[in-house]
Design a protein around this motif. Sequence first.
Motif, PDB file in Angstrom:
ATOM      1  N   ASP A  42       0.829  -1.207   0.000  1.00  0.00           N
ATOM      2  CA  ASP A  42       0.000   0.000   0.000  1.00  0.00           C
ATOM      3  C   ASP A  42       0.862   1.254   0.000  1.00  0.00           C
ATOM      4  N   GLU A 127     -14.561  -8.289  -5.794  1.00  0.00           N
ATOM      5  CA  GLU A 127     -15.451  -8.400  -4.640  1.00  0.00           C
ATOM      6  C   GLU A 127     -14.924  -9.478  -3.712  1.00  0.00           C
ATOM      7  N   GLN A 128     -14.644  -9.094  -2.464  1.00  0.00           N
ATOM      8  CA  GLN A 128     -14.171 -10.018  -1.441  1.00  0.00           C
ATOM      9  C   GLN A 128     -15.146  -9.976  -0.282  1.00  0.00           C
ATOM     10  N   GLY A 129     -16.216 -10.765  -0.391  1.00  0.00           N
ATOM     11  CA  GLY A 129     -17.273 -10.694   0.617  1.00  0.00           C
ATOM     12  C   GLY A 129     -17.960  -9.344   0.558  1.00  0.00           C
ATOM     13  N   THR A 130     -17.809  -8.556   1.635  1.00  0.00           N
ATOM     14  CA  THR A 130     -18.421  -7.224   1.667  1.00  0.00           C
ATOM     15  C   THR A 130     -17.415  -6.129   1.302  1.00  0.00           C
ATOM     16  N   THR A 131     -16.209  -6.532   0.887  1.00  0.00           N
ATOM     17  CA  THR A 131     -15.168  -5.578   0.531  1.00  0.00           C
ATOM     18  C   THR A 131     -15.005  -5.514  -0.983  1.00  0.00           C
ATOM     19  N   TYR A 132     -14.838  -4.310  -1.495  1.00  0.00           N
ATOM     20  CA  TYR A 132     -14.647  -4.112  -2.924  1.00  0.00           C
ATOM     21  C   TYR A 132     -13.305  -3.418  -3.157  1.00  0.00           C
ATOM     22  N   ARG A 133     -12.603  -3.860  -4.205  1.00  0.00           N
ATOM     23  CA  ARG A 133     -11.258  -3.350  -4.486  1.00  0.00           C
ATOM     24  C   ARG A 133     -11.105  -3.116  -5.986  1.00  0.00           C
ATOM     25  N   SER A 134     -10.423  -2.028  -6.333  1.00  0.00           N
ATOM     26  CA  SER A 134     -10.118  -1.724  -7.726  1.00  0.00           C
ATOM     27  C   SER A 134      -8.638  -2.003  -7.966  1.00  0.00           C
ATOM     28  N   TYR A 285      -4.768 -11.930  -3.962  1.00  0.00           N
ATOM     29  CA  TYR A 285      -5.922 -11.328  -3.316  1.00  0.00           C
ATOM     30  C   TYR A 285      -6.819 -12.486  -2.883  1.00  0.00           C
ATOM     31  N   ASN A 287      -9.957 -14.751  -0.843  1.00  0.00           N
ATOM     32  CA  ASN A 287     -11.401 -14.830  -0.589  1.00  0.00           C
ATOM     33  C   ASN A 287     -12.218 -14.005  -1.577  1.00  0.00           C
TER      34      ASN A 287
END
Length: 304
Positions: A42, A127-134, A285, A287
Amino acid sequence: MQRLRLVANPSASAFTGALHRDVVRILRDTYDVDAVWPDGPDGARRAAADAAAAGFDVVAAMGGDGVVHHVANGLAGSAAALGVIPAGTTNVFARIQGIAAKPRDAAHELAKAVHRRAVGLAHLAVEQGTTYRSVYATFAAGIGFDAEVVRIAEQRPTGKLRFAGIHYARTLFGVLRRDYRHRAASLRVEADGKRADGVATMVQVQRPFTYFGKVPLYLDPAESPDLTILTLEDLSARTAARLAPRLLLGRSLQRVRAATVWRAVTKAVLDAEPAADLQVDGELYHNVTSVEISVAPNHLFIAG
């Protein structure tokens, strides 16, 4: 004088303090160099994005494909150009782009660079469960089998350091033999009204690419714009035996019964049930339940 930020990963396999000093010295013949050692992925992405926002001309990633991936993600869509000083084990992106394999040689090339060129990326909405990533992929992404290979290979960093491509190949055959020969399809891929189910899906952004040293890997021999997507219905011993030589020799996979190849894809959706690992440029990345992949043309500048 143009400004360059050098984002280094001191954990890279070929990194040393002396090498870093030499690279900075070489680059300072041309650039006003700001050298940073960010704390983790990060931090590398933020260092690149902050440099682009501050008007730096070039941000150079010094390390392996991991730091290149995160720096490229920080630069995607900006006016700053990516430079690469390969100091990792496999350095796939540098090899694809024709960048010198030796770090000092790559630094000299970058110091002399007077042009920049735009390359396409793949954008992944993850989409990782309730998490979203670009996330952006610079050369490849995969869910299922190849992500599992990357995960296991990364658990043995000593083997990766000493044996590089051989280590990945050995891990690949181990995962295939233990875990995938009888696995049922748990992935669904949809694009342009087509659908395929499988145990593995690989997306090729740049061709060819490979983790196996200088051995190229082609998902399809045809020159295809946009993305090429390979989905494998199964990875039985018969499928693997027919698949491996065709992948490595650049031959068509159309005659492999369990393989589905789509060319010139601009957008696709991958769903995993249960959740699976996703690898993007070799970065994991976990799950992941869904991925929307789309083409991002001319989205990254490369110095050189």
